[in-house]
Design a protein around this motif. Structure first.
Motif, PDB file in Angstrom:
ATOM      1  N   VAL A   1       0.850  -1.193   0.000  1.00  0.00           N
ATOM      2  CA  VAL A   1       0.000   0.000   0.000  1.00  0.00           C
ATOM      3  C   VAL A   1       0.885   1.243   0.000  1.00  0.00           C
ATOM      4  O   VAL A   1       1.690   1.433   0.911  1.00  0.00           O
ATOM      5  CB  VAL A   1      -0.921   0.019   1.233  1.00  0.00           C
ATOM      6  N   PRO A   2       0.767   2.104  -1.009  1.00  0.00           N
ATOM      7  CA  PRO A   2       1.609   3.310  -1.042  1.00  0.00           C
ATOM      8  C   PRO A   2       1.091   4.371  -0.079  1.00  0.00           C
ATOM      9  O   PRO A   2      -0.075   4.343   0.339  1.00  0.00           O
ATOM     10  CB  PRO A   2       1.477   3.772  -2.493  1.00  0.00           C
ATOM     11  N   ALA A   3       1.958   5.318   0.232  1.00  0.00           N
ATOM     12  CA  ALA A   3       1.610   6.366   1.198  1.00  0.00           C
ATOM     13  C   ALA A   3       0.428   7.203   0.719  1.00  0.00           C
ATOM     14  O   ALA A   3      -0.401   7.635   1.525  1.00  0.00           O
ATOM     15  CB  ALA A   3       2.819   7.254   1.458  1.00  0.00           C
ATOM     16  N   PHE A   4       0.309   7.434  -0.608  1.00  0.00           N
ATOM     17  CA  PHE A   4      -0.755   8.328  -1.060  1.00  0.00           C
ATOM     18  C   PHE A   4      -2.137   7.733  -0.844  1.00  0.00           C
ATOM     19  O   PHE A   4      -3.113   8.469  -0.676  1.00  0.00           O
ATOM     20  CB  PHE A   4      -0.549   8.761  -2.520  1.00  0.00           C
ATOM     21  N   TYR A   5      -2.262   6.389  -0.823  1.00  0.00           N
ATOM     22  CA  TYR A   5      -3.562   5.801  -0.515  1.00  0.00           C
ATOM     23  C   TYR A   5      -3.901   5.999   0.961  1.00  0.00           C
ATOM     24  O   TYR A   5      -5.072   6.128   1.333  1.00  0.00           O
ATOM     25  CB  TYR A   5      -3.583   4.312  -0.870  1.00  0.00           C
ATOM     26  N   ARG A   6      -2.885   6.045   1.828  1.00  0.00           N
ATOM     27  CA  ARG A   6      -3.154   6.338   3.232  1.00  0.00           C
ATOM     28  C   ARG A   6      -3.544   7.811   3.410  1.00  0.00           C
ATOM     29  O   ARG A   6      -4.296   8.153   4.318  1.00  0.00           O
ATOM     30  CB  ARG A   6      -1.947   5.979   4.094  1.00  0.00           C
ATOM     31  N   ASP A   7      -3.040   8.681   2.514  1.00  0.00           N
ATOM     32  CA  ASP A   7      -3.507  10.075   2.507  1.00  0.00           C
ATOM     33  C   ASP A   7      -5.006  10.119   2.203  1.00  0.00           C
ATOM     34  O   ASP A   7      -5.764  10.829   2.863  1.00  0.00           O
ATOM     35  CB  ASP A   7      -2.750  10.887   1.462  1.00  0.00           C
ATOM     36  N   VAL A   8      -5.407   9.366   1.185  1.00  0.00           N
ATOM     37  CA  VAL A   8      -6.834   9.302   0.846  1.00  0.00           C
ATOM     38  C   VAL A   8      -7.624   8.747   2.031  1.00  0.00           C
ATOM     39  O   VAL A   8      -8.684   9.276   2.385  1.00  0.00           O
ATOM     40  CB  VAL A   8      -7.065   8.426  -0.403  1.00  0.00           C
ATOM     41  N   ALA A   9      -7.110   7.689   2.658  1.00  0.00           N
ATOM     42  CA  ALA A   9      -7.810   7.074   3.798  1.00  0.00           C
ATOM     43  C   ALA A   9      -7.968   8.070   4.943  1.00  0.00           C
ATOM     44  O   ALA A   9      -9.027   8.121   5.592  1.00  0.00           O
ATOM     45  CB  ALA A   9      -7.042   5.838   4.264  1.00  0.00           C
TER      46      ALA A   9
ATOM     47  N   ILE B   1      13.768  20.420  10.812  1.00  0.00           N
ATOM     48  CA  ILE B   1      15.163  19.999  10.956  1.00  0.00           C
ATOM     49  C   ILE B   1      15.760  19.666   9.601  1.00  0.00           C
ATOM     50  O   ILE B   1      16.890  20.039   9.288  1.00  0.00           O
ATOM     51  CB  ILE B   1      15.269  18.786  11.902  1.00  0.00           C
ATOM     52  N   LEU B   2      15.015  18.960   8.774  1.00  0.00           N
ATOM     53  CA  LEU B   2      15.527  18.529   7.476  1.00  0.00           C
ATOM     54  C   LEU B   2      15.478  19.633   6.427  1.00  0.00           C
ATOM     55  O   LEU B   2      15.943  19.445   5.309  1.00  0.00           O
ATOM     56  CB  LEU B   2      14.730  17.322   6.972  1.00  0.00           C
ATOM     57  N   GLY B   3      14.899  20.769   6.777  1.00  0.00           N
ATOM     58  CA  GLY B   3      14.799  21.846   5.810  1.00  0.00           C
ATOM     59  C   GLY B   3      13.608  21.717   4.881  1.00  0.00           C
ATOM     60  O   GLY B   3      13.422  22.539   3.995  1.00  0.00           O
ATOM     61  N   ASP B   4      12.801  20.682   5.059  1.00  0.00           N
ATOM     62  CA  ASP B   4      11.652  20.441   4.187  1.00  0.00           C
ATOM     63  C   ASP B   4      10.549  19.817   5.027  1.00  0.00           C
ATOM     64  O   ASP B   4      10.621  18.648   5.416  1.00  0.00           O
ATOM     65  CB  ASP B   4      12.044  19.514   3.037  1.00  0.00           C
ATOM     66  N   GLU B   5       9.524  20.610   5.312  1.00  0.00           N
ATOM     67  CA  GLU B   5       8.444  20.154   6.187  1.00  0.00           C
ATOM     68  C   GLU B   5       7.687  18.967   5.586  1.00  0.00           C
ATOM     69  O   GLU B   5       7.324  18.025   6.292  1.00  0.00           O
ATOM     70  CB  GLU B   5       7.471  21.301   6.442  1.00  0.00           C
ATOM     71  N   THR B   6       7.477  19.007   4.270  1.00  0.00           N
ATOM     72  CA  THR B   6       6.745  17.926   3.623  1.00  0.00           C
ATOM     73  C   THR B   6       7.478  16.599   3.766  1.00  0.00           C
ATOM     74  O   THR B   6       6.878  15.573   4.086  1.00  0.00           O
ATOM     75  CB  THR B   6       6.540  18.243   2.132  1.00  0.00           C
ATOM     76  N   LEU B   7       8.792  16.624   3.532  1.00  0.00           N
ATOM     77  CA  LEU B   7       9.584  15.407   3.681  1.00  0.00           C
ATOM     78  C   LEU B   7       9.552  14.897   5.120  1.00  0.00           C
ATOM     79  O   LEU B   7       9.447  13.693   5.359  1.00  0.00           O
ATOM     80  CB  LEU B   7      11.031  15.669   3.257  1.00  0.00           C
ATOM     81  N   GLU B   8       9.624  15.812   6.074  1.00  0.00           N
ATOM     82  CA  GLU B   8       9.603  15.392   7.475  1.00  0.00           C
ATOM     83  C   GLU B   8       8.293  14.690   7.814  1.00  0.00           C
ATOM     84  O   GLU B   8       8.280  13.671   8.502  1.00  0.00           O
ATOM     85  CB  GLU B   8       9.815  16.599   8.389  1.00  0.00           C
ATOM     86  N   ARG B   9       7.193  15.251   7.345  1.00  0.00           N
ATOM     87  CA  ARG B   9       5.890  14.634   7.602  1.00  0.00           C
ATOM     88  C   ARG B   9       5.798  13.255   6.955  1.00  0.00           C
ATOM     89  O   ARG B   9       5.290  12.304   7.541  1.00  0.00           O
ATOM     90  CB  ARG B   9       4.760  15.531   7.085  1.00  0.00           C
ATOM     91  N   GLU B  10       6.281  13.165   5.716  1.00  0.00           N
ATOM     92  CA  GLU B  10       6.251  11.887   5.011  1.00  0.00           C
ATOM     93  C   GLU B  10       7.089  10.839   5.739  1.00  0.00           C
ATOM     94  O   GLU B  10       6.682   9.691   5.891  1.00  0.00           O
ATOM     95  CB  GLU B  10       6.775  12.070   3.588  1.00  0.00           C
ATOM     96  N   ILE B  11       8.268  11.243   6.172  1.00  0.00           N
ATOM     97  CA  ILE B  11       9.148  10.305   6.879  1.00  0.00           C
ATOM     98  C   ILE B  11       8.512   9.860   8.180  1.00  0.00           C
ATOM     99  O   ILE B  11       8.494   8.663   8.507  1.00  0.00           O
ATOM    100  CB  ILE B  11      10.529  10.954   7.128  1.00  0.00           C
ATOM    101  N   PHE B  12       7.984  10.803   8.946  1.00  0.00           N
ATOM    102  CA  PHE B  12       7.367  10.453  10.229  1.00  0.00           C
ATOM    103  C   PHE B  12       6.187   9.511  10.040  1.00  0.00           C
ATOM    104  O   PHE B  12       6.020   8.537  10.778  1.00  0.00           O
ATOM    105  CB  PHE B  12       6.914  11.723  10.950  1.00  0.00           C
ATOM    106  N   ARG B  13       5.384   9.796   9.018  1.00  0.00           N
ATOM    107  CA  ARG B  13       4.219   8.947   8.782  1.00  0.00           C
ATOM    108  C   ARG B  13       4.638   7.529   8.401  1.00  0.00           C
ATOM    109  O   ARG B  13       4.080   6.548   8.898  1.00  0.00           O
ATOM    110  CB  ARG B  13       3.360   9.554   7.663  1.00  0.00           C
ATOM    111  N   ASN B  14       5.643   7.410   7.552  1.00  0.00           N
ATOM    112  CA  ASN B  14       6.109   6.083   7.154  1.00  0.00           C
ATOM    113  C   ASN B  14       6.810   5.363   8.299  1.00  0.00           C
ATOM    114  O   ASN B  14       6.708   4.144   8.422  1.00  0.00           O
ATOM    115  CB  ASN B  14       7.028   6.193   5.936  1.00  0.00           C
TER     116      ASN B  14
END
Length: 454
Positions: free
Chosen positions: A102-110, A300-313
């Motif tokens: 299951v890719p991350a984007f389907y969990r976004d939809v969920a 911390i990583l300089g990119d909020e979107t990446l941080e959120r993606e990493i934390f979620r995964n």
């Protein structure tokens, strides 16, 4: 968060419509239309891959010439399977979808379904990835309804039931042993529900990754709701016939139109925005301007979107690990674990490719080095430890000076330093090394951070 005014506008309009009822000017929630490109982005087999694999695996044509086109492969596959019983054909397809994670984007939809942003989802995909994502997000199967076109007459959703969403599958559902692959099969299925298509499918649509096939009957059926507002989301520009599907056509294309990027950014805007649910008056609705993203702390990583993606995964990986029994290894769960690890590795590689993030990496490692070098209480082994960390620091500097750093070497150097820092913290405490320094270093190597107790 990626700056995108058009996506900000869409998110604001979605939020305005969220949970609002009985307004004379209200057009209702947007319908989420998930096209075949979503399945491709998830890593599910393409039509060509299905045909090629099935023709060999099931001995229809054990030897295939390499130059066969996708069209000819699909035609031959369909010729061999058209006489199969629907359930037999679906079981064969299901075997080709085994272990598709299951890719991350389907969990976004969920997550958006869980918050009731999309009470109606229409999809041309017959896989069960969305349902799996809903389960992983804590949504029970009793909380939503699935209808497969052509299998039965549509039932009205009673207001008292209030399901989180109604998923309508236009091309079949492998869970129900149904899959439509030819235009004739799809058209027959759509005809059985033409009344629903002419009434409920007339609403405004967000169409994500729809792969336009001129032979697909859904293109004709979409023209029944030509007064709708349609948001076309794809890396490709909309086809000419899309103008017949809507009176207002908005486009999100290019890199922002990639399935994973769009759904991640949309979820980021909606799920972090203030609640706009209102009970009645239209004047209680927030304005579009008030819903635009507010400034945030620098990540911390300089990119909020990446941080959120990493934390979620990371969170999902932890949940999967906890649910896995050491005695019994479920192949589906194992495939999902491997997928999550690969996703995290790719995300951390992207983060560390940024020059500003590389500077932060070196600063974090330098803080650890200084703490250890100044820690007089750690005994005679301090010199060797300090020298070891310096070697890792030199390795990182050498790699970051290259146009393309070897991310395996970078990960190894960071991982080794993180292991030393964690050991120092465990053995000698915060008097020698700050827990904040260890956490900061761990943020740059999330694939190894789970092994450190912080």
């Amino acid at each position: 968060m990626i700056p995108a005014p058009n996506l900000d506008e869409l998110a604001a309009h979605l939020h305005q419509r969220h949970g609002v009822k009985n307004l004379s000017s209200w057009r209702g929630p947007f319908i989420l239309f998930l096209g075949e490109g979503c399945s491709r982005a998830a890593g599910a087999p393409t039509r060509e891959e299905i045909a090629r694999t099935a023709l060999k695996k099931f001995a229809f044509e054990p030897s295939l010439e390499g130059e066969a086109t996708s069209v000819s492969l699909w035609d031959r596959f369909h010729e061999h399977t058209r006489q199969m019983q629907p359930s037999q054909f679906a079981r064969m397809l299901r075997s080709l979808y085994v272990n598709v994670p299951v890719p991350a984007f389907y969990r976004d939809v969920a997550a958006l379904v869980r918050e009731r942003y999309f009470p109606l989802i229409v999809t041309t995909n017959f896989d069960t990835l969305l349902e799996q994502a809903l389960a992983q997000t804590g949504v029970r199967s009793s909380d939503y309804k699935i209808t497969t076109i052509g299998t039965r007459t549509f039932d009205a959703i009673l207001p008292s039931e209030e399901p989180l969403t109604h998923i309508v599958k236009l091309h079949g559902d492998l869970a129900q042993d149904t899959a439509y692959v030819s235009p004739e099969q799809i058209d027959d299925a759509l005809r059985t529900s033409r009344q629903w298509i002419k009434s409920d499918l007339v609403g405004d649509i967000i169409m994500v990754a729809h792969v336009v096939d001129n032979a697909d009957p859904i293109n004709k059926w979409l023209a029944h709701g030509a007064q709708r507002e349609l948001w076309w989301v794809s890396q490709e520009s909309p086809p000419p016939q899309a103008t017949a599907w809507a009176s207002v056509l908005r486009v999100i294309d290019g890199d922002l139109g990639r399935t994973g990027v769009f759904l991640s950014q949309l979820a980021l805007r909606l799920l972090s925005a203030p609640d706009s649910t209102a009970n009645d008056p239209a004047e209680d609705l927030p304005s579009v301007e008030s819903l635009l993203a507010s400034p945030r702390e620098r990540p911390i990583l300089g990119d909020e979107t990446l941080e959120r993606e990493i934390f979620r995964n990371q969170s999902l990986l932890y949940s999967l690990d906890q649910a896995t029994s050491p005695r019994e290894r479920n192949p589906d769960v194992q495939a999902q674990i491997v997928h999550q690890k690969r996703v995290i590795v790719k995300l951390e590689d992207r983060a560390r490719a940024r020059p500003d993030t590389q500077q932060r990496v070196l600063q974090a490692l330098g803080s650890v080095l200084n703490s250890v070098a100044n820690g007089a209480t750690i005994g005679k082994g301090a010199i060797e430890v300090v020298e070891y960390i310096r070697q890792q620091q030199d390795t990182l500097k050498q790699e970051f000076d290259k146009p393309k750093p070897n991310q395996i070497v970078v990960s190894a150097a960071l991982g080794a330093t993180l292991a030393v820092a964690d050991r120092m913290l465990t053995e000698f405490g915060p008097e020698v090394i700050s827990p904040d320094d260890v956490r900061r270093l761990a943020a740059f190597i999330p694939s190894a951070a789970g092994k450190v107790v912080l």
